[in-house]
Design an enzyme around this catalytic site. Structure first.
Site, PDB file in Angstrom:
ATOM      1  N   ALA A   1      12.966 -43.092 -43.895  1.00  0.00           N
ATOM      2  CA  ALA A   1      13.980 -42.345 -44.665  1.00  0.00           C
ATOM      3  C   ALA A   1      15.314 -43.070 -44.659  1.00  0.00           C
ATOM      4  O   ALA A   1      16.143 -42.883 -45.561  1.00  0.00           O
ATOM      5  CB  ALA A   1      14.129 -40.929 -44.115  1.00  0.00           C
ATOM      6  N   ARG A   2      15.551 -43.924 -43.661  1.00  0.00           N
ATOM      7  CA  ARG A   2      16.792 -44.713 -43.644  1.00  0.00           C
ATOM      8  C   ARG A   2      16.809 -45.674 -44.834  1.00  0.00           C
ATOM      9  O   ARG A   2      17.819 -45.831 -45.513  1.00  0.00           O
ATOM     10  CB  ARG A   2      16.897 -45.498 -42.338  1.00  0.00           C
ATOM     11  CG  ARG A   2      17.002 -44.612 -41.100  1.00  0.00           C
ATOM     12  CD  ARG A   2      17.177 -45.460 -39.849  1.00  0.00           C
ATOM     13  NE  ARG A   2      18.357 -46.289 -39.962  1.00  0.00           N
ATOM     14  CZ  ARG A   2      18.450 -47.540 -39.492  1.00  0.00           C
ATOM     15  NH1 ARG A   2      17.424 -48.106 -38.886  1.00  0.00           N
ATOM     16  NH2 ARG A   2      19.566 -48.230 -39.643  1.00  0.00           N
TER      17      ARG A   2
ATOM     18  N   LYS B   1       3.739 -42.473 -49.261  1.00  0.00           N
ATOM     19  CA  LYS B   1       2.306 -42.717 -49.245  1.00  0.00           C
ATOM     20  C   LYS B   1       1.834 -42.858 -47.805  1.00  0.00           C
ATOM     21  O   LYS B   1       2.675 -43.191 -46.978  1.00  0.00           O
ATOM     22  CB  LYS B   1       1.916 -43.963 -50.039  1.00  0.00           C
ATOM     23  CG  LYS B   1       2.856 -45.145 -49.997  1.00  0.00           C
ATOM     24  CD  LYS B   1       3.160 -45.778 -48.652  1.00  0.00           C
ATOM     25  CE  LYS B   1       1.958 -46.241 -47.852  1.00  0.00           C
ATOM     26  NZ  LYS B   1       2.370 -46.761 -46.515  1.00  0.00           N
TER      27      LYS B   1
ATOM     28  N   ARG C   1       1.350 -42.890 -36.948  1.00  0.00           N
ATOM     29  CA  ARG C   1       0.285 -43.528 -37.728  1.00  0.00           C
ATOM     30  C   ARG C   1      -0.976 -43.836 -36.926  1.00  0.00           C
ATOM     31  O   ARG C   1      -1.947 -44.368 -37.451  1.00  0.00           O
ATOM     32  CB  ARG C   1       0.835 -44.809 -38.370  1.00  0.00           C
ATOM     33  CG  ARG C   1       1.754 -44.499 -39.527  1.00  0.00           C
ATOM     34  CD  ARG C   1       2.582 -45.702 -39.943  1.00  0.00           C
ATOM     35  NE  ARG C   1       3.711 -45.907 -39.050  1.00  0.00           N
ATOM     36  CZ  ARG C   1       4.679 -46.815 -39.258  1.00  0.00           C
ATOM     37  NH1 ARG C   1       4.624 -47.604 -40.312  1.00  0.00           N
ATOM     38  NH2 ARG C   1       5.677 -46.930 -38.422  1.00  0.00           N
TER      39      ARG C   1
ATOM     40  N   ARG D   1      13.994 -30.328 -38.528  1.00  0.00           N
ATOM     41  CA  ARG D   1      13.793 -29.163 -37.666  1.00  0.00           C
ATOM     42  C   ARG D   1      14.911 -29.094 -36.618  1.00  0.00           C
ATOM     43  O   ARG D   1      15.143 -28.074 -36.013  1.00  0.00           O
ATOM     44  CB  ARG D   1      12.417 -29.237 -37.003  1.00  0.00           C
ATOM     45  CG  ARG D   1      11.275 -28.930 -37.979  1.00  0.00           C
ATOM     46  CD  ARG D   1       9.939 -29.279 -37.367  1.00  0.00           C
ATOM     47  NE  ARG D   1       9.906 -30.703 -37.001  1.00  0.00           N
ATOM     48  CZ  ARG D   1       8.918 -31.292 -36.362  1.00  0.00           C
ATOM     49  NH1 ARG D   1       7.866 -30.594 -35.992  1.00  0.00           N
ATOM     50  NH2 ARG D   1       8.975 -32.566 -36.084  1.00  0.00           N
TER      51      ARG D   1
ATOM     52  N   LEU E   1       7.454 -37.124 -44.525  1.00  0.00           N
ATOM     53  CA  LEU E   1       6.789 -36.437 -43.401  1.00  0.00           C
ATOM     54  C   LEU E   1       5.412 -37.057 -43.140  1.00  0.00           C
ATOM     55  O   LEU E   1       4.851 -37.730 -44.006  1.00  0.00           O
ATOM     56  CB  LEU E   1       6.624 -34.950 -43.730  1.00  0.00           C
ATOM     57  CG  LEU E   1       7.934 -34.171 -43.981  1.00  0.00           C
ATOM     58  CD1 LEU E   1       7.614 -32.776 -44.507  1.00  0.00           C
ATOM     59  CD2 LEU E   1       8.764 -34.100 -42.688  1.00  0.00           C
TER      60      LEU E   1
END
Lengths: 360, 360
Positions: free
Chosen positions: B18-19, B102, B174, B39, B79
């Site tokens: 996201a950075r 993805k 992952r 959260r 996410l």
């Protein structure tokens, strides 16, 4: 060797590839074109004239006549694969050292008979896998052997494809089941398999599986195929070879720490220089938008083309044998391993893409 | 778009990736960072501060709160894959356009539910396959589409590997079956599959077969695997993806007349320029010792990095929807095809490397 007389070559047959090797023999400092034999004396005469044979070169109208010449030290055998067993064995019996075009035989059992004939007659055998002799190959091998820069090999992919023209696809010996029965697998896949073994320090895979969808011609000769090779530790090699696609000769070897890529690894883009690129311990910048460091390109130059270096190496080994040593076994061992994998790919295709175990 | 107000993005979660996308949103001329939700409100606050959010950006302590903000036009969803179905559907219901990281879903059935939610709520959906938006990709596509220079695609090989560190292999989402259950296949193989489809003009293969010897962790998550994709006309695509080998992102596409190769095709070596090489109607010189012509290298520059171009394209589509048009269906169709092949690779591994038929 410089003080010794050069190795005198006889060329068995006037195949197109024999032109390249005749030039290489001329270029090699320790070899000389001495004779050519063909079933047609006219073809042999024309071949010698067109390929800078010395004026006193011997021209023979049969392979037997050439092999009976006691002054021939070594023969180059570019005959169709199906004829290798016959003529390589006779050549060995006539005490000729043998530079044997690849693929070396129709199967490993035939190749073993060739090796046996060479060993019992004390002659050197080497196959015609030219890229092995390019100095780039040695440089690439240095990188692959470097535990710090490359680490352990994990996966490798190689391909050799070229777009054969309609005449080739109809008439060339490489699409005829009774001549070069291995088709694209023997002509192009041979190099891919050798490269995968080379990068694995010649450790044979445990199993070989052909990829689905090989393309065969009406006579059942392979025009395009691929396979995966699997080692016990999870290493995987894949390759693709074809007569039906644009000229490509790529190798990509990926280790735990580094990656090697070369284009034109079988025949370099330029005769006197060849390149490869490596990446080592590469990662990304802060935002994952570029590589740190990026891969680096390396150029290796050579005065002699790789096929002349092959002839030089072969002639040097022949010289050593002539001075009383036993032949170097490394080269026939590499040929045999390559043939074993090639045989397994064919077997896997035949058995509906089952995995074929490899036993040396 | 220039006269319109920029698309206001909300970021769902503070994932590392996201950075990169926050920076891309800042760089994109038609997008702006508007909100971040996590959260943990502390994490969201720190994220906004560290990533150049404007001073008046909204900081939310839950995903729901961000989605309830009527001024958020679009959300970026980085996410874990297992959470996509839940949050993408809610986001669509809240009329947020969705840039979805993805792999898009745990399987195509889940993705279909996401697509359905987007369609019934009239929102744009695009996945985060950044390299699709690099101008190099368009240039490479031009070459692949050129019947004279490239001809028809016959075979393609792609790979994406990187050497994950021990902490990644133990703790990263992952490698966790309940988070990003596809492991290396989803994280790296996704791009390989997309590239193979891209080069095939998005025609789906007829069958997919996993290569033997995938490496799984103790929880059964893929750390390394490969597969071959087969089309009715004999075309073959192969790929290899792994968390266990050195950083490599290669594509080699071979047609009847030409060959394309690019290194770093997923993330270019340098942010503002990217290269690829092509060979077209290449053959050999007289003695088959060099290529005529040799392959040529091409460099494509870009002012904006590919992820900013992706955000720009997505925002442009969102702008079009906001002005009354229906969403562009191309992007979710590409995601779905990629997911279909990904699912088939997993099914083939599960079924002992059987071929899996693909039906759209």
């Amino acid at each position: 060797m410089s003080a010794e007389s050069p190795i005198r070559f006889g060329i068995l047959g006037c195949a197109e590839i024999a032109r390249k090797i005749s030039r290489a023999i001329t270029l090699a400092p320790n070899a000389t074109l001495y004779a050519v034999g063909s079933r047609s004396i006219d073809k042999a005469t024309a071949f010698a004239r067109a390929n800078n044979f010395p004026p006193n070169a011997r021209i023979y109208g049969s392979y037997d006549a050439l092999l009976d010449d006691p002054d021939v030290d070594a023969v180059y055998v570019p005959l169709p694969t199906s004829l290798h067993i016959q003529w390589a064995v006779v050549a060995a019996q006539k005490k000729k050292h043998i530079l044997l075009e690849k693929p070396v035989a129709l199967n490993v059992a035939e190749f073993d008979r060739i090796v046996e004939a060479c060993e019992s007659n004390g002659v050197q055998l080497m196959d015609g896998t030219m890229w092995m002799h390019h100095p780039r190959t040695a440089k690439m091998c240095e990188f692959l052997s470097d535990a710090n820069r490359f680490g352990q090999l994990k996966t490798i992919h190689t391909c050799f494809t070229f777009a054969a023209d309609p005449d080739f696809l109809k008439n060339d010996i490489r699409v005829k089941p009774d001549l070069d029965a291995h088709g694209a697998l023997g002509d192009a896949g041979w190099y891919c398999i050798r490269a995968i073994l080379w990068a694995n320090n010649y450790e044979l895979p445990k199993t070989v599986v052909a990829l689905r969808g090989p393309i065969l011609n009406e006579a059942g000769v392979i025009l395009s195929c691929g396979a995966s090779l699997h080692w016990e530790d999870g290493k995987v090699g894949t390759f693709h070879c074809s007569f039906l696609s644009s000229l490509t000769m790529d190798i990509t070897a990926i280790g735990t720490k580094g990656t090697l890529h070369a284009s034109g690894f079988i025949i370099p883009h330029r005769e006197k220089e060849a390149s490869f690129s490596v990446a080592s311990e590469t990662g990304f910048d802060e935002f994952v938008t570029s590589w740190v460091p990026p891969p680096s390109d390396h150029i290796v130059t050579t005065d002699l083309p790789q096929e002349a270096l092959m002839v030089t190496e072969f002639s040097s080994l022949v010289g050593i044998v002539k001075s009383g040593s036993t032949p170097e076994k490394k080269w026939p061992i590499l040929s045999r391993k390559t043939q074993l994998v090639l045989d397994a790919v064919k077997a896997s295709i035949k058995k509906g893409f089952d995995p074929i175990p490899i036993e040396y």
